[in-house]
Enzyme design. Structure first.
Site, PDB file in Angstrom:
ATOM      1  N   GLU A 159       1.169   4.064  -2.747  1.00 24.26           N
ATOM      2  CA  GLU A 159       1.179   5.420  -2.194  1.00 24.26           C
ATOM      3  C   GLU A 159       2.429   5.744  -1.388  1.00 24.26           C
ATOM      4  O   GLU A 159       2.394   6.583  -0.493  1.00 24.26           O
ATOM      5  CB  GLU A 159      -0.070   5.624  -1.320  1.00 24.26           C
ATOM      6  CG  GLU A 159      -1.382   5.450  -2.079  1.00 24.26           C
ATOM      7  CD  GLU A 159      -2.600   5.616  -1.185  1.00 24.26           C
ATOM      8  OE1 GLU A 159      -2.427   6.053  -0.030  1.00 24.26           O
ATOM      9  OE2 GLU A 159      -3.708   5.304  -1.646  1.00 24.26           O
ATOM     10  N   HIS A 202       0.822  -1.205   0.000  1.00 26.17           N
ATOM     11  CA  HIS A 202       0.000   0.000   0.000  1.00 26.17           C
ATOM     12  C   HIS A 202       0.859   1.259   0.000  1.00 26.17           C
ATOM     13  O   HIS A 202       0.697   2.148  -0.836  1.00 26.17           O
ATOM     14  CB  HIS A 202      -0.943   0.008   1.204  1.00 26.17           C
ATOM     15  CG  HIS A 202      -1.984   1.074   1.139  1.00 26.17           C
ATOM     16  ND1 HIS A 202      -1.721   2.400   1.466  1.00 26.17           N
ATOM     17  CD2 HIS A 202      -3.283   1.041   0.768  1.00 26.17           C
ATOM     18  CE1 HIS A 202      -2.814   3.122   1.302  1.00 26.17           C
ATOM     19  NE2 HIS A 202      -3.777   2.320   0.878  1.00 26.17           N
TER      20      HIS A 202
END
Length: 300
Positions: free
Chosen positions: A213, A183
Protein backbone atom coordinates in the site's frame (compact mmCIF):
# COMPACT_ATOMS: atom_id res chain seq x y z
CA UNK A 1 18.77 35.45 76.76
CA UNK A 2 16.79 38.66 76.55
CA UNK A 3 14.61 39.87 73.74
CA UNK A 4 12.17 42.71 73.26
CA UNK A 5 8.40 42.27 72.98
CA UNK A 6 8.55 43.47 69.38
CA UNK A 7 10.81 40.55 68.40
CA UNK A 8 7.88 38.16 68.89
CA UNK A 9 6.04 39.79 66.06
CA UNK A 10 9.09 39.45 63.79
CA UNK A 11 9.31 35.67 64.47
CA UNK A 12 5.55 34.95 64.42
CA UNK A 13 4.94 35.43 60.63
CA UNK A 14 7.78 33.02 59.84
CA UNK A 15 6.23 30.38 62.13
CA UNK A 16 2.85 30.80 60.41
CA UNK A 17 4.46 30.30 57.00
CA UNK A 18 6.17 27.07 58.11
CA UNK A 19 2.88 25.69 59.45
CA UNK A 20 0.97 26.57 56.28
CA UNK A 21 3.59 24.87 54.10
CA UNK A 22 3.34 21.74 56.22
CA UNK A 23 -0.47 21.44 56.00
CA UNK A 24 -0.58 19.80 52.51
CA UNK A 25 1.91 17.17 53.64
CA UNK A 26 -0.10 16.50 56.77
CA UNK A 27 -3.28 16.19 54.73
CA UNK A 28 -1.64 13.77 52.34
CA UNK A 29 -0.40 11.66 55.22
CA UNK A 30 -3.88 11.66 56.68
CA UNK A 31 -5.35 10.20 53.48
CA UNK A 32 -2.76 7.45 53.09
CA UNK A 33 0.80 7.08 51.90
CA UNK A 34 1.90 7.54 48.29
CA UNK A 35 1.45 4.49 46.07
CA UNK A 36 4.46 2.17 45.97
CA UNK A 37 6.33 1.96 42.68
CA UNK A 38 4.96 -0.86 40.51
CA UNK A 39 6.54 -1.33 37.09
CA UNK A 40 5.04 -3.16 34.15
CA UNK A 41 5.45 -3.75 30.42
CA UNK A 42 2.83 -3.50 27.69
CA UNK A 43 3.60 -5.06 24.30
CA UNK A 44 1.58 -3.34 21.57
CA UNK A 45 1.32 -5.03 18.17
CA UNK A 46 -0.91 -4.42 15.16
CA UNK A 47 -2.15 -7.98 15.63
CA UNK A 48 -3.18 -10.90 13.44
CA UNK A 49 -6.25 -13.11 13.30
CA UNK A 50 -4.41 -16.05 11.74
CA UNK A 51 -3.50 -18.99 13.97
CA UNK A 52 -0.27 -19.52 12.02
CA UNK A 53 0.91 -16.05 13.00
CA UNK A 54 0.55 -16.59 16.74
CA UNK A 55 4.03 -18.15 16.97
CA UNK A 56 5.35 -14.67 16.30
CA UNK A 57 3.77 -13.24 19.42
CA UNK A 58 4.84 -16.25 21.47
CA UNK A 59 8.46 -15.71 20.41
CA UNK A 60 8.37 -12.07 21.43
CA UNK A 61 6.62 -12.84 24.71
CA UNK A 62 9.29 -15.40 25.66
CA UNK A 63 12.15 -13.06 24.73
CA UNK A 64 10.71 -10.17 26.75
CA UNK A 65 10.01 -12.30 29.81
CA UNK A 66 13.55 -13.68 29.63
CA UNK A 67 14.98 -10.15 29.53
CA UNK A 68 12.62 -8.92 32.30
CA UNK A 69 11.95 -12.00 34.46
CA UNK A 70 10.43 -10.11 37.39
CA UNK A 71 8.29 -7.62 35.46
CA UNK A 72 4.60 -8.31 34.62
CA UNK A 73 3.94 -8.31 30.86
CA UNK A 74 0.64 -7.39 29.22
CA UNK A 75 -0.45 -7.41 25.55
CA UNK A 76 -2.53 -5.19 23.26
CA UNK A 77 -3.45 -5.19 19.56
CA UNK A 78 -3.89 -1.79 17.94
CA UNK A 79 -6.11 -3.06 15.08
CA UNK A 80 -9.82 -2.93 15.94
CA UNK A 81 -10.59 -5.15 12.95
CA UNK A 82 -8.24 -7.86 14.21
CA UNK A 83 -9.61 -7.61 17.75
CA UNK A 84 -13.19 -7.97 16.51
CA UNK A 85 -12.35 -11.04 14.42
CA UNK A 86 -10.61 -12.67 17.37
CA UNK A 87 -13.52 -11.80 19.69
CA UNK A 88 -15.95 -13.62 17.39
CA UNK A 89 -13.76 -16.69 17.78
CA UNK A 90 -13.77 -16.40 21.55
CA UNK A 91 -10.37 -14.79 22.01
CA UNK A 92 -10.29 -11.41 23.69
CA UNK A 93 -7.26 -9.17 23.19
CA UNK A 94 -7.26 -5.67 24.68
CA UNK A 95 -6.81 -2.44 22.79
CA UNK A 96 -3.96 -0.20 24.04
CA UNK A 97 -6.52 1.98 25.87
CA UNK A 98 -8.16 -0.99 27.60
CA UNK A 99 -4.83 -2.58 28.50
CA UNK A 100 -3.52 0.65 30.01
CA UNK A 101 -6.77 1.20 31.92
CA UNK A 102 -6.53 -2.27 33.42
CA UNK A 103 -2.90 -1.71 34.39
CA UNK A 104 -3.86 1.59 36.01
CA UNK A 105 -6.57 -0.18 38.01
CA UNK A 106 -4.03 -2.81 39.04
CA UNK A 107 -1.86 -0.10 40.56
CA UNK A 108 0.95 0.09 38.01
CA UNK A 109 2.78 3.38 38.44
CA UNK A 110 5.50 3.00 35.80
CA UNK A 111 4.79 1.35 32.44
CA UNK A 112 7.09 0.80 29.48
CA UNK A 113 5.09 0.28 26.28
CA UNK A 114 6.92 -1.45 23.45
CA UNK A 115 5.71 -0.92 19.91
CA UNK A 116 6.02 -4.10 17.84
CA UNK A 117 5.46 -2.26 14.58
CA UNK A 118 8.02 -2.14 11.78
CA UNK A 119 8.05 1.60 11.11
CA UNK A 120 7.09 4.71 13.13
CA UNK A 121 3.92 5.20 11.10
CA UNK A 122 0.31 5.95 11.92
CA UNK A 123 -0.18 2.92 14.19
CA UNK A 124 2.93 3.74 16.22
CA UNK A 125 2.02 7.43 16.49
CA UNK A 126 -1.47 6.52 17.66
CA UNK A 127 -0.10 4.28 20.40
CA UNK A 128 2.30 6.96 21.63
CA UNK A 129 -0.48 9.55 21.79
CA UNK A 130 -2.84 7.12 23.54
CA UNK A 131 -0.60 5.70 26.24
CA UNK A 132 1.05 9.00 27.16
CA UNK A 133 -2.36 10.33 28.22
CA UNK A 134 -2.23 7.96 31.19
CA UNK A 135 0.83 9.75 32.55
CA UNK A 136 0.01 12.25 35.25
CA UNK A 137 -3.70 11.46 35.16
CA UNK A 138 -5.40 11.82 38.58
CA UNK A 139 -4.84 8.48 40.32
CA UNK A 140 -3.08 7.44 37.13
CA UNK A 141 0.49 6.51 36.29
CA UNK A 142 3.59 8.39 37.30
CA UNK A 143 5.62 7.58 34.20
CA UNK A 144 4.90 6.04 30.79
CA UNK A 145 7.58 5.48 28.16
CA UNK A 146 7.32 4.02 24.65
CA UNK A 147 9.95 1.87 22.97
CA UNK A 148 10.80 2.61 19.34
CA UNK A 149 9.52 0.37 16.52
CA UNK A 150 11.84 -1.95 14.60
CA UNK A 151 13.12 0.69 12.17
CA UNK A 152 13.94 4.04 13.70
CA UNK A 153 17.66 4.75 13.42
CA UNK A 154 20.61 4.02 11.17
CA UNK A 155 21.70 1.33 13.61
CA UNK A 156 18.23 -0.25 13.49
CA UNK A 157 18.32 -0.34 9.70
CA UNK A 158 21.72 -2.00 9.57
CA UNK A 159 20.83 -4.55 12.26
CA UNK A 160 17.57 -5.40 10.51
CA UNK A 161 19.29 -5.91 7.17
CA UNK A 162 21.76 -8.34 8.74
CA UNK A 163 18.95 -10.15 10.58
CA UNK A 164 16.81 -10.59 7.46
CA UNK A 165 19.75 -11.75 5.34
CA UNK A 166 20.76 -14.26 8.01
CA UNK A 167 17.29 -15.84 7.74
CA UNK A 168 17.00 -16.14 3.98
CA UNK A 169 16.65 -19.86 3.13
CA UNK A 170 20.08 -21.47 2.91
CA UNK A 171 19.38 -23.03 -0.48
CA UNK A 172 19.17 -19.61 -2.09
CA UNK A 173 21.95 -19.16 -4.65
CA UNK A 174 23.80 -15.89 -5.20
CA UNK A 175 22.12 -15.49 -8.61
CA UNK A 176 18.63 -15.79 -7.05
CA UNK A 177 16.70 -12.68 -6.11
CA UNK A 178 14.86 -11.98 -2.83
CA UNK A 179 11.76 -9.80 -2.80
CA UNK A 180 10.59 -8.42 0.55
CA UNK A 181 6.95 -7.36 0.85
CA UNK A 182 6.36 -4.48 3.25
CA UNK A 183 2.96 -3.08 4.16
CA UNK A 184 3.38 0.51 3.04
CA UNK A 185 1.43 3.55 4.20
CA UNK A 186 0.35 7.05 3.10
CA UNK A 187 2.04 8.25 6.31
CA UNK A 188 5.36 10.05 5.82
CA UNK A 189 7.07 7.12 7.59
CA UNK A 190 6.69 5.17 4.34
CA UNK A 191 10.13 6.63 3.57
CA UNK A 192 11.58 3.75 5.62
CA UNK A 193 10.76 1.34 2.78
CA UNK A 194 12.79 3.02 0.01
CA UNK A 195 15.42 3.61 2.69
CA UNK A 196 15.39 -0.12 3.38
CA UNK A 197 15.94 -0.74 -0.33
CA UNK A 198 19.07 1.38 -0.14
CA UNK A 199 20.42 -0.46 2.91
CA UNK A 200 19.67 -3.91 1.50
CA UNK A 201 21.26 -2.99 -1.85
CA UNK A 202 24.48 -2.11 -0.04
CA UNK A 203 24.61 -5.62 1.41
CA UNK A 204 23.14 -7.65 -1.48
CA UNK A 205 22.34 -6.27 -4.93
CA UNK A 206 19.64 -8.90 -5.55
CA UNK A 207 17.41 -8.05 -2.59
CA UNK A 208 14.45 -5.84 -3.45
CA UNK A 209 11.87 -4.14 -1.22
CA UNK A 210 8.28 -3.47 -2.27
CA UNK A 211 5.05 -2.59 -0.48
CA UNK A 212 1.37 -3.48 -0.73
CA UNK A 213 0.00 0.00 0.00
CA UNK A 214 2.90 2.37 -0.50
CA UNK A 215 6.16 2.81 -2.37
CA UNK A 216 8.15 1.06 -3.81
CA UNK A 217 5.33 -0.73 -5.67
CA UNK A 218 5.26 -4.17 -7.26
CA UNK A 219 5.90 -2.48 -10.61
CA UNK A 220 9.03 -0.91 -9.13
CA UNK A 221 10.13 -4.35 -7.97
CA UNK A 222 9.50 -5.86 -11.41
CA UNK A 223 11.68 -3.18 -13.00
CA UNK A 224 14.52 -3.91 -10.56
CA UNK A 225 14.14 -7.66 -11.09
CA UNK A 226 14.40 -7.25 -14.85
CA UNK A 227 17.79 -5.57 -14.43
CA UNK A 228 19.00 -8.27 -12.02
CA UNK A 229 18.59 -11.02 -14.66
CA UNK A 230 17.54 -13.42 -11.89
CA UNK A 231 15.24 -16.29 -12.81
CA UNK A 232 14.33 -17.47 -9.33
CA UNK A 233 12.76 -15.26 -6.67
CA UNK A 234 12.32 -15.86 -2.95
CA UNK A 235 9.28 -13.98 -1.64
CA UNK A 236 9.48 -12.96 2.02
CA UNK A 237 7.24 -10.72 4.15
CA UNK A 238 8.92 -7.56 5.43
CA UNK A 239 6.37 -7.56 8.26
CA UNK A 240 6.47 -8.85 11.81
CA UNK A 241 3.96 -11.62 11.09
CA UNK A 242 3.21 -13.80 8.08
CA UNK A 243 -0.46 -12.91 8.20
CA UNK A 244 -3.12 -12.16 5.61
CA UNK A 245 -0.91 -9.97 3.41
CA UNK A 246 1.86 -12.56 3.30
CA UNK A 247 -0.40 -15.55 2.72
CA UNK A 248 -2.76 -13.94 0.24
CA UNK A 249 -1.31 -10.78 -1.34
CA UNK A 250 2.21 -12.18 -1.50
CA UNK A 251 1.93 -15.97 -1.78
CA UNK A 252 -1.73 -16.52 -2.70
CA UNK A 253 -3.00 -18.23 -5.84
CA UNK A 254 -5.14 -15.27 -6.93
CA UNK A 255 -4.17 -13.69 -10.23
CA UNK A 256 -3.12 -10.42 -8.60
CA UNK A 257 -0.88 -11.90 -5.90
CA UNK A 258 2.83 -11.14 -6.14
CA UNK A 259 3.58 -14.81 -6.70
CA UNK A 260 1.11 -15.03 -9.59
CA UNK A 261 2.21 -11.75 -11.19
CA UNK A 262 5.91 -12.65 -11.04
CA UNK A 263 5.30 -16.23 -12.14
CA UNK A 264 3.46 -14.90 -15.19
CA UNK A 265 6.44 -12.63 -15.84
CA UNK A 266 8.66 -15.71 -16.09
CA UNK A 267 10.12 -16.02 -12.59
CA UNK A 268 10.16 -19.15 -10.47
CA UNK A 269 8.76 -18.00 -7.12
CA UNK A 270 9.49 -19.54 -3.72
CA UNK A 271 7.31 -18.06 -0.93
CA UNK A 272 8.79 -18.01 2.57
CA UNK A 273 5.94 -17.66 5.08
CA UNK A 274 7.82 -16.39 8.10
CA UNK A 275 7.33 -12.98 9.66
CA UNK A 276 10.39 -11.00 10.75
CA UNK A 277 9.45 -11.50 14.42
CA UNK A 278 10.11 -15.22 13.95
CA UNK A 279 13.77 -14.32 13.55
CA UNK A 280 15.53 -14.04 16.95
CA UNK A 281 17.92 -11.36 15.66
CA UNK A 282 14.95 -9.14 14.80
CA UNK A 283 13.24 -9.74 18.14
CA UNK A 284 16.50 -8.69 19.82
CA UNK A 285 16.13 -5.23 18.26
CA UNK A 286 12.67 -4.73 19.77
CA UNK A 287 13.90 -6.03 23.13
CA UNK A 288 16.81 -3.58 23.06
CA UNK A 289 14.38 -0.73 22.36
CA UNK A 290 12.29 -1.92 25.31
CA UNK A 291 15.35 -1.94 27.56
CA UNK A 292 15.91 1.73 26.75
CA UNK A 293 12.26 2.58 27.42
CA UNK A 294 12.26 0.63 30.69
CA UNK A 295 15.46 2.34 31.85
CA UNK A 296 13.84 5.72 31.25
CA UNK A 297 11.02 4.88 33.65
CA UNK A 298 13.34 5.69 36.55
CA UNK A 299 12.21 4.95 40.11
CA UNK A 300 10.33 8.05 41.25
Amino acid sequence: MQYRFGDKFKIFPALILIVLLAIPSLALAGHGDAKPVKKGILLAAFGSSMDEAQITFENIDKAVKKAFPDVPVRWAFSSAIIRNILAKNGRIVDSPVTAMSKMMDEGFTHVAVQSLHTIPGEEYSGIVETVKKFEGMPKGMTKVTVGKPLLFSDTDMRRTVKAIIANIPKDRKSKDAVVLMGHGTPHFANIFYPASQYYFAQADSKIFVGTVEGSPTLDDVKAMLAKSKSKKVYLMPYMSVAGDHARNDMAGDESDSWKSVLTKAGYKCVPVLKGSAEFPQVVDIWVDHLKVAFKHLGNN
